[in-house]
Design an enzyme around this catalytic site. Sequence first.
Site, PDB file in Angstrom:
ATOM      1  N   LYS A  41     -12.984   4.239  39.332  1.00 50.54           N
ATOM      2  CA  LYS A  41     -12.940   2.810  39.669  1.00 50.54           C
ATOM      3  C   LYS A  41     -12.891   1.918  38.438  1.00 50.54           C
ATOM      4  CE  LYS A  41     -15.372   3.154  44.120  1.00 50.54           C
ATOM      5  NZ  LYS A  41     -15.628   4.587  44.141  1.00 50.54           N
ATOM      6  N   LYS A  86     -22.077   0.389  41.555  1.00 45.23           N
ATOM      7  CA  LYS A  86     -21.162   1.298  42.241  1.00 45.23           C
ATOM      8  C   LYS A  86     -20.850   2.495  41.348  1.00 45.23           C
ATOM      9  CE  LYS A  86     -17.663  -0.580  44.393  1.00 45.23           C
ATOM     10  NZ  LYS A  86     -16.465  -1.423  44.675  1.00 45.23           N
ATOM     11  N   GLY A 121     -16.833   6.184  49.865  1.00 39.11           N
ATOM     12  CA  GLY A 121     -17.639   6.393  51.059  1.00 39.11           C
ATOM     13  C   GLY A 121     -19.018   5.782  50.986  1.00 39.11           C
ATOM     14  N   GLY A 122     -19.222   4.851  50.046  1.00 41.93           N
ATOM     15  CA  GLY A 122     -20.524   4.199  49.960  1.00 41.93           C
ATOM     16  C   GLY A 122     -21.562   4.971  49.182  1.00 41.93           C
ATOM     17  N   HIS A 124     -13.232  -6.740  54.256  1.00 45.01           N
ATOM     18  CA  HIS A 124     -12.485  -5.643  53.643  1.00 45.01           C
ATOM     19  C   HIS A 124     -11.073  -5.683  54.231  1.00 45.01           C
ATOM     20  CE1 HIS A 124     -12.380  -1.142  52.421  1.00 45.01           C
ATOM     21  NE2 HIS A 124     -11.151  -1.564  52.641  1.00 45.01           N
ATOM     22  N   HIS A 135     -20.667   1.556  54.816  1.00 46.00           N
ATOM     23  CA  HIS A 135     -19.404   1.592  54.082  1.00 46.00           C
ATOM     24  C   HIS A 135     -18.381   2.540  54.710  1.00 46.00           C
ATOM     25  CE1 HIS A 135     -21.432  -0.770  51.020  1.00 46.00           C
ATOM     26  NE2 HIS A 135     -22.386   0.122  51.004  1.00 46.00           N
ATOM     27  N   GLU A 150      -6.969  -1.610  48.399  1.00 47.91           N
ATOM     28  CA  GLU A 150      -8.104  -2.193  49.109  1.00 47.91           C
ATOM     29  C   GLU A 150      -8.635  -3.403  48.345  1.00 47.91           C
ATOM     30  OE1 GLU A 150     -11.068   0.586  50.262  1.00 47.91           O
ATOM     31  OE2 GLU A 150      -9.645   1.879  51.318  1.00 47.91           O
ATOM     32  N   ARG A 161      -3.203   8.105  49.206  1.00 50.86           N
ATOM     33  CA  ARG A 161      -2.904   9.030  50.304  1.00 50.86           C
ATOM     34  C   ARG A 161      -2.646   8.213  51.566  1.00 50.86           C
ATOM     35  NH1 ARG A 161      -7.538   8.188  53.057  1.00 50.86           N
ATOM     36  NH2 ARG A 161      -9.497   8.026  51.903  1.00 50.86           N
TER      37      ARG A 161
END
Length: 668
Positions: free
Chosen positions: A116, A158, A164-165, A208, A235, A275, A297
């Site tokens: 990220k 994060k 997936g949180g 989101h 999430h 996203e 993907r």
Amino acid sequence: MFSRILIANRGEIACRVIRTAQRMGIGTVAVYSDADAHALHVAMADEAVNIGPAPVTDSYLRADHIIASALKTGAEAIHPGYGFLSENPGFVDAVVKAGLVFIGPSADSIRAMGLKDAAKRLMEKAGVPVVPGYHGEAQELVVLASKAREIGYPVLIKARAGGGGKGMRKVDNPDDFAEALGSARREAKSAFGDDRVLVEKYISKPRHIEVQVFGDNHGNVVHLYERDCSLQRRHQKVIEEAPAPGITEEMRAAMTSAAVKAAQAINYSGAGTIEFIVDATEGLQPDRFWFMEMNTRLQVEHPVTEMITGLDLVEWQLRVAAGERLPLAQEHIPLNGHAMEVRLYAEDPAKGFLPAIGTLHHLSFPTAVQEGDVRIETGVRAGDTISPYYDPMIAKIVVHGADRSFALAAMGSALNQTEIAGTTTNAPFLSALIDHQSFATGDVDTGLIDRQLAQLTVPATIQAGMKELAILSASGLLKRPVHGDPWTALRGYAHHGGLAYPVTLEEGGQTTRYDVTVREDERYAIFGPDFSVEVRVRHDRPNWHITGRNINLRAKIVTIPHGIAVLAGRTAAAFKIADPFLMAEQAGSAGDRLTAPMPGLVKSVRAAAGDLVRKGQILLVLEAMKMEHSITAPHDGKIAEIVAENAQVKEQSSLVRFEEAPLNTTTN
């Protein structure tokens, strides 16, 4: 175009890919673990290969087994689906090295977006807006805490790897930062093997919204509009829809332009999703969205994009991987109506969404709804078992309508017509969500479910008439014809009042006895320990219509092992039928008698007074409710008395009496 491909996945996405490949005339190879030997995707494929035991580490994550299977079966390309190895650049390298085609982006593109912090630095250079935060390399507590103060609380810690949180913590107060950081690092290390983090501004009312992008190997990149995935729990997405509620053309133009820039920055090929997190405190503003991450993907929620565009994204994947150009230019990609998707899981929302394994004894989905179109994406059939080894998704229910109101109504109808018996599901939770006023008006954000969790997870109430239908079904009376022969009128006849048909249900660990008597004109009387009711039941196929005092219900009755399931709209209730013969046997094992569990005729006697018998030996056969039941010895012993053959016995009549002491079978 390829002549044969291998799908390196399972469940609904494997079935989804197989359907498109078959439509295009492409042969398919499925892979499966020991637990999936009889799965739907295995049955659908042209060929299937076992790749190992049930655990994913021994099967679906074994890149070597998957590649070997592709080479062995003559597959030219591998479609990864989503999850498992779909975003593993090492797997992509291995596929290419083996001389196969990976149906997806390059390993370099996956690596560019895999972390990220690095991805956000790359996006900043490409002119894509990024959430204010610290994405640098320093990981010392003093540096991260200082950056958090600069950003301004609340902040979000994060994990730089994964999703997936996991490894994510919201921090409202500087005094809590150190503890939250330690917790996030431990979770990230456990989940991803990497405990490095980044720190970002926490958005108080976040939405989101993501953009579907598509690139080819000729430098072309397009978008296929946006999806709103704001309804999340921990999430994890629960409901997705397209287009995003309340979006303006100005906002859409800004977001989709940024998404295309992001894909172009890494020379992206194939299906991908950019996203964004959106600050919705003042509605959707074109300067209030920021890049979060890219999924390199196909997404779980891709069907909603297909519904509003009329396109097949898997077909696009196959064509791009085969070297073709994108099928459509940007200006020719349509946007029609509104689509929604819910994820139907075998889980118990009232118990913290615990997965609920079990057999799907009854499974039926709608094929049409009045308000629009419905589409079911599933990897299971009636009779399949929800395994403890994998994600407990049963299906994705997808609807499309002329606008959002029609789509919302269509989803309500689809959920009403979805019938499942054999396991607990989140269907009541999904129904409560689509009925929630905030969702109905499009006033959604990622915190909605958490704020309303108690209200949304109230267990569904059993409707009046459901238990009564279960009792009547268990009695066997509903299977008997009401008309057609002169003996039907005598089915409830007895010399001294109406004949009672006993039913025993297990409820909350306790057994409760009910008696049913037949009245005239499709009427029945049900007597319980603390109530009695008279009802009328008619068969309006495929449903039963039961009416009575405070009862007016149409429902379907489904027989399941050891019980009855009653399905009425969005409510399903299962009732376990206690076996009266087993109960009698268990009761007899504690005493010296066996008694008749219900009225009947002794058809045959297979033992006599004075006989020594063994546990489980058949002593007599009782005919009751048009069925024969074997009565067996509950223990070794000596018979003192036994009922005569052809005797008509009442409930609780003595059938067999044993001598007081069980037989000592030891011999010298």
